[in-house]
Write an enzyme that holds these catalytic residues in place. Structure first.
Site, mmCIF file in Angstrom:
data_model
loop_
_atom_site.group_PDB
_atom_site.id
_atom_site.type_symbol
_atom_site.label_atom_id
_atom_site.label_comp_id
_atom_site.label_asym_id
_atom_site.label_seq_id
_atom_site.Cartn_x
_atom_site.Cartn_y
_atom_site.Cartn_z
ATOM 1 N N ASP A 177 0.800 -1.233 0.000
ATOM 2 C CA ASP A 177 0.000 0.000 0.000
ATOM 3 C C ASP A 177 0.829 1.277 0.000
ATOM 4 O OD1 ASP A 177 0.852 -0.658 2.504
ATOM 5 O OD2 ASP A 177 -1.079 -0.392 3.494
ATOM 6 N N GLU A 263 12.042 -4.074 11.824
ATOM 7 C CA GLU A 263 13.104 -3.518 10.994
ATOM 8 C C GLU A 263 14.419 -3.501 11.771
ATOM 9 O OE1 GLU A 263 10.189 -2.155 11.646
ATOM 10 O OE2 GLU A 263 9.209 -1.435 9.816
#
Lengths: 313, 313
Positions: A177, A263
């Site tokens: 997205d 991350e």
């Protein structure tokens, strides 16, 4: 004497012309040929060399080299799942990725098998791709749990199984997205180990970015958990393929993973902050945006099929 | 005798070869040349012939013809307004539109002047464009009021002022958050008067569509106000440029306009249901999606500039 000269001249001249023309065509055409085949590929005219690859339910199109150019291939890893806006999101992504040279899209569905919708979509997308799937166990699908862990790891596993140290590439995690500019891919292509850059519309701010001094990352401009070792979004970094291959155990973790730490946990396994390569003019340009698409209101959708035909959306 | 034959043959042969090669180059190159210049234009290498057009604060790039092809130009009218996701949305649109041949983007800002952000963006977009602006009076900016009326009308006004019946074109209203497939533009390009097709993710349903029998529109599959004369979203139709020019008073209305009736009110002025041209396989394919982008959470954005540089997002 004079007539012999003229006759020889008229015999030689055209041959010289032919040689010049042929050389001219070859140099000029090769530069446009790639472009043209690339462009026409969106119309589905380019026959992709699709191969059933192996028992791991992997479908891939063409190899890693392609085109004969020496540019590193950008491997974009996109986890995706079935929902009303899925095909729309993939359409936007393909429209962008189609314009990136030497690009290989690794799409990983959160499902027990590869769906018809995504299979058909990819086959017509005009983008070189590999289509994988892995189902996220239901117990991991709770708010606050990291998402798409299994899908990203499946893609890393595929790269380790199908690419060797001879292949030149850059790996990037491209959620379905987000919004990507074309410049972003040219920035990341020169990644030697791990590159970083700003991400727009993330962490409750207009942007987050690595702070750079004298070409080195020295900190993070962020509005959220600045204590993270790598305070960066998934869309904010890329990794050279060799780093992925030479760290075969580097993965996204479920166990002990805190929300928003995916991350950082991953990057800790493969690099150090001082080794990061800042891109996008020393991290002063936003070339990717963490956009979110609204969940679709289907309040008026009839319970039973009312239309006379079935239409894929 | 034999030697004369050989000498003549060797003199003629290369000239024949040259003629063949030159013919071959010309036919093959002309087909790829457009493509190549088009592709490279995204890198900003194509110098657009930008002209200050007139006192109506219009900026346009190049004319309507271009490329020397006879394809009708697709004029996509995109109203836009300043917000956190604006540049991201325009980036996605440009990434799609860049791949559409003979395309002219009319971007109309809701502002008192053309903003720096949009001006810079369009100049680097690689898409042929016209950049307009008109400010929506504050009294019209309330929930339930139709949106972007003034902007769409400004674009129609520009077309009527700058195009004549000699120009071949198709007009389409391309809102800045929808998702467009490339196939959509090839479908709409053959519009003789007014074309229609399904739209995904709209009206509280997976899709809305015109119902077609024997090549004619006979009704509407919709979950919302099926009594509308044209029960269709802004993204669900296109109009031939000649129809726009020959109906100079056809506009989007503020006065007496009910929410969600903009499309119907406009189409009533220029066509009848029975004259609509169904596209996308008799309106059975979804090639455009009414996606909505979430409003960005900027909860952590500092009140005063904290970063050492200003970064455009």
């Amino acid at each position: 004497m004079k007539s012999i000269f003229y006759s020889r001249f008229f015999i030689l001249l055209p041959w010289i012309l032919i040689v010049i023309i042929v050389i001219d065509i070859d140099t000029k055409r090769s530069s446009v040929r790639n472009t043209a085949s690339f462009y026409f590929s969106r119309m589905g005219n380019v026959q992709q060399q699709q191969q059933q690859q192996d028992a791991r339910a992997t479908r891939t199109s063409s190899g890693s080299g392609g085109n004969g150019t020496s540019l590193p291939v950008i491997y974009a890893i996109t986890p995706t799942y079935s929902r009303a806006v899925q095909k729309a999101e993939l359409t936007r992504l393909a429209n962008t990725f189609r314009q990136v040279q030497q690009f290989h899209w690794i799409v990983v569905e959160d499902s027990n098998s590869r769906t018809e919708l995504v299979s058909r979509f990819l086959a017509r997308s005009g983008v070189r791709y590999t289509h994988l799937n892995v189902f996220t166990p239901r117990r991991f699908k709770r708010t606050g749990m990291p998402r798409a862990t299994e899908q990203r790891n499946a893609a890393l596993g595929w790269l380790r199984g199908h690419r060797t140290s001879k292949d030149k590439g850059v790996v990037f995690f491209a959620d379905d997205d987000n919004t990507y500019s074309l410049e972003l891919f040219e920035e990341m292509r020169s990644t030697r180990k791990v590159s970083v850059w700003p991400v727009g519309l993330v962490g409750g701010r207009r942007y987050e970015r690595p702070l750079v001094e004298k070409g080195k990352v020295v900190g993070w401009y962020t509005g959220w958990r600045a204590d993270r070792p790598f305070a960066i979004d998934m869309a904010g970094f890329s990794v050279n393929l060799h780093v992925i291959l030479s760290n075969p155990r580097a993965l996204f973790k479920r166990r002990g993973a805190k929300p928003g730490m995916q991350e950082s946990d991953f990057l800790k396994q493969i690099t150090k902050v001082e080794d990061l390569e800042p891109k996008a003019h020393n991290c002063t340009q936003v070339l990717v945006w963490h956009t979110r698409t609204e969940k679709v209101n289907l309040g008026n959708e009839p319970k039973r099929q009312q239309d006379s035909v079935f239409i894929e959306v």
